[in-house]
Design an enzyme around this catalytic site. Structure first.
Site, short mmCIF file in Angstrom:
data_model
loop_
_atom_site.label_atom_id
_atom_site.label_comp_id
_atom_site.label_asym_id
_atom_site.label_seq_id
_atom_site.Cartn_x
_atom_site.Cartn_y
_atom_site.Cartn_z
N HIS A 156 -6.39 -11.13 5.19
CA HIS A 156 -6.35 -11.06 3.73
C HIS A 156 -5.31 -12.03 3.14
O HIS A 156 -5.60 -12.76 2.19
CB HIS A 156 -6.04 -9.64 3.26
CG HIS A 156 -6.95 -8.59 3.84
ND1 HIS A 156 -8.26 -8.84 4.13
CD2 HIS A 156 -6.74 -7.30 4.18
CE1 HIS A 156 -8.82 -7.74 4.62
NE2 HIS A 156 -7.91 -6.79 4.66
N LYS B 20 2.81 -0.65 4.59
CA LYS B 20 2.24 0.66 4.27
C LYS B 20 3.37 1.55 3.78
O LYS B 20 4.55 1.32 4.11
CB LYS B 20 1.62 1.29 5.52
CG LYS B 20 0.49 0.44 6.11
CD LYS B 20 -0.81 1.21 6.10
CE LYS B 20 -1.94 0.40 6.66
NZ LYS B 20 -3.12 0.38 5.80
N GLU C 194 0.86 -1.19 0.00
CA GLU C 194 0.00 0.00 0.00
C GLU C 194 0.89 1.23 0.00
O GLU C 194 1.93 1.25 0.68
CB GLU C 194 -0.86 0.02 1.25
CG GLU C 194 -1.84 -1.12 1.33
CD GLU C 194 -2.77 -0.94 2.52
OE1 GLU C 194 -3.82 -0.30 2.36
OE2 GLU C 194 -2.41 -1.42 3.60
#
Ligand code: BG6
Length: 522
Positions: free
Chosen positions: A271, A371, A247
């Site tokens: 996930h 992230k 991400e």
């Protein structure tokens, strides 16, 4: 006769030619946490889109429950304001005009007495037929309490089932629970025990929105509806597997939540485990909810449970420092709002696991998620062995990567086969090329948002894409040793600059196999 090899136009289906439009049954949709972030970003827009595509029943009633003081009218205005940014349609406007709102605390009996009253009223006035779907979009600590309180007020079964109300039909009553489902195995078991006191397993729909993504479901189609891939989907042909969930966003306004979560709880436990299970599981005999979920659990049970000394050598955890994304300077994780300036929460994790079964023995599975990486991309790369003997040695084959199949989950959804081809010219130079299937180019209609698919499935009672209790347990069993080791500062927290592909230790983790493994550049 059907022809192949001809360029095909993208298949465009209009609402009127689609025989596959599924109509949900009459329903009272009770949204706990109706004024919160998830409801605004995902649930209300998904409902609005389902109304636009004709999937909602004409006897549908939305009932919002939250702490914020407001009346029905203000609630309706709030919904229209939220959803008009993405969709506006008369079906949805009609639904909103009849929606109801209850301002109240989740532990307060009065909230539930009012809810019961409204549910009975809408059964009679709007024909919702005693069917209820409770969506828990609240803070996770309320999940168990809400389930128990619903049961205490006898709202855990349809009035049609206990016969206490004069509504015709066979009503159902379901509860949809968001993630995180616990924060470790023990808390997940406790939460499950609380929810199971109030609802049967077949009434509980645990959401993992990754399962609603078309490309995640396509893993099943790709593997089990084609004869060409399955024969090579095993240790004899596959060298290793890489799962990447990258991400570019940071923790946004969720710093306080993320502090308690970290990358393992936020992405790996749910996930990644789901994507891995679908990619590596055995073929189900039939594609029904029980068989598919049985196979997923069987696979999860074969995943390596790392011992403490293995965590040291098979896991890297990292946290981003200040850096640049798309040319903009972004702050370090520790400088994000709601984050402890001395935080040791991981915003990146990379690990290597093995699958202890006949099909995958000895095949490393590398997982990484983080992230503030350079871009948003989720993919599974199945990398095949090199040929046993490469006739085109040296310089000619230098640019040749091993064959690989890349399942691109997002963005730019599709599947790509990468293999070697001869570069035009006199010498026999080889280069890696790709054969690409792109969802966007093949099917003209856009993929539905994962929440639309999952909400509709919960309404029609199809649990295939929801997580069963035993899957949740097993996934926690796999990640718990990591979390325990992290609490002990093992492995030590590495850092990486925002906008980079993660800590340098993650490169060492994959390269130390000695087999030339390296992270793919997605
Ligand atoms: C959520 C996580 O489950 O998934 C978020 O809590 C993350 O932190 C999000 O950003 C990613 O979802 P998607 O669909 O954008 O890949």
């Amino acid at each position: 006769m059907k022809t192949t090899g001809q360029p095909r136009q993208p298949e465009k289906l209009s609402k009127s030619d689609r025989s596959d439009i599924i109509k949900a049954p009459p329903l009272a949709f009770v949204l706990f946490g109706a004024t919160g972030d998830l409801s605004h970003r995902k649930i209300l827009p998904a409902l609005a889109n389902l109304a636009a595509t004709g999937n909602l029943s004409n006897n549908f009633c939305l009932i919002g429950v939250a702490l914020d003081a407001m009346g029905d009218e203000e609630f309706r205005e709030m919904i229209i304001k939220t959803t008009s940014q993405t969709t506006s349609n008369s079906e949805w406007e009609n639904i909103v005009a009849q929606s109801r709102y209850i301002a109240g605390k989740y532990e307060d009996p009065d909230t539930f007495e009012r809810l019961e009253h409204i549910l009975n009223e809408v059964d009679l006035k709007l024909g919702t037929a005693g069917n209820r779907l409770y969506y828990l979009a609240t803070i996770p600590s309320m999940f168990g309490t809400l389930a128990k309180t619903l049961a205490k007020h006898k709202l855990n079964s349809s009035p049609n089932q206990d016969g206490s109300h004069a509504v015709s039909g066979n009503g159902f009553c379901r509860i949809v629970v968001e993630k995180p489902y616990g924060h470790d195995l023990e808390s997940a078991k406790k939460l499950d025990a609380m929810i199971h006191e109030a609802f049967h397993e077949d009434q509980i729909y645990r959401i993992d929105h990754y399962l609603g993504k078309e490309t995640v479901q396509n893993v099943l189609a790709l593997r089990f509806a084609n004869a060409i891939f399955e024969p090579i989907w095993n240790r004899r042909y596959v060298n290793h597997v890489q799962v990447t969930v990258a991400e570019s966003i940071g923790v946004e306004h969720r710093g306080a939540f993320y502090e308690q979560a970290g990358a393992v709880r936020d992405i790996v436990q749910n996930h990644v485990m789901q994507v891995l299970a679908l990619t590596l599981m055995e073929p189900p005999a039939v594609a029904d909810p029980q068989s598919i979920r049985d196979e997923k659990v069987k696979l999860l049970k074969t995943l390596q449970i790392l011992k403490p000394d293995e965590v040291k050598t098979s896991v890297v955890r990292g946290q981003y420092t200040q850096g640049q994304i798309d040319g903009n300077i972004v702050p370090a994780y520790r400088a994000e709002p709601g984050v402890n300036p001395l935080s040791t929460t991981e915003t990146y994790v990379a690990l290597r696991l093995f699958v202890n079964n006949w099909r995958w023995e000895g095949v490393p599975v590398y997982i990484r998620t983080g992230k503030r990486l350079p871009k948003r991309v989720t993919e599974v790369a199945v990398q095949f062995h090199q040929v046993p003997h490469l006739s085109f040695a040296g310089k000619l084959a230098r640019e040749l990567d091993p064959d690989a199949m890349i399942i691109r989950i997002q963005p730019d959804e599709g599947v790509c086969m990468c293999f070697g081809a001869k570069v035009p010219g006199e010498s026999f130079k080889l280069k890696t090329v790709s054969m690409d299937f792109s969802y966007g180019k093949t099917f003209a209609q856009p993929n539905r948002d994962a929440y639309e698919r999952l909400l509709l499935d919960a309404m029609i009672g199809d649990p295939t894409l929801f997580i069963r209790a035993d899957e949740v347990d097993r996934a926690w069993q796999v990640v718990d040793p990591l979390l325990e080791a992290f609490a002990d500062n093992t492995p030590p927290l590495s850092t990486y600059e925002a906008g980079s592909w993660g800590p340098v230790e993650a490169d060492h983790l994959i390269s130390k196999s000695g087999q030339g493994h390296a992270w793919r550049l997605p």
